[in-house]
Design a protein around this motif. Structure first.
Motif: not given
Length: 134
Positions: A97-111
């Motif tokens: 399995x393979x997946x790309x996870x996009x993020x565009x939140x305007x924070x310095x850390x995503x958990x």
């Protein structure tokens, strides 16, 4: 009977050949040491400055034969956006399995906990890498 002197009087005829060689070696060693530290500093700065995004998989969990979850932590500049690629591995090391996870939140850390669909039972989840932008 007069004592026979084996060595020259101390300090009378300047530095010995050994003292001059020792001084040259100390100077050369100091110059090379400073150059090496500068090179390590340069490479370290270039490595850190070149990475807009860093991430790691904190832990992973195999939910079923067709699903795996990963606790992904992403550190980035607040206005940066991008994606991370995760892959699920089978027991023999093959990719299931393979997946790309996009993020565009305007924070310095995503958990975040993310899910990967798999073609067969996975045994591990691996972070392939992250990239800034589209």
């Amino acid at each position: 009977m007069a004592a026979v002197r084996e060595a020259l009087p101390e300090g009378r005829y300047g530095r010995s050949q050994d003292e001059r060689a020792d001084r040259k070696l100390k100077i050369i060693g100091s110059v090379l040491g400073v150059a090496f530290l500068a090179m390590v500093g340069w490479f370290g700065y270039d490595y850190v400055a070149g990475q807009d995004i860093s991430a790691e998989v904190i832990k992973s969990r195999i939910v079923s034969d067709g699903l795996a979850e990963a606790h992904l932590e992403v550190r980035k500049e607040q206005d940066a956006d991008g994606h991370c690629t995760l892959r699920a591995l089978s027991e023999d090391g093959g990719e299931v399995g393979r997946a790309d996870f996009r993020f565009d939140e305007r924070t310095g850390r995503i958990d975040e906990v993310v899910s990967l669909r798999t073609t067969s039972r996975a045994t591990a989840v691996e972070l392939k890498g992250c990239a800034a932008g589209g």
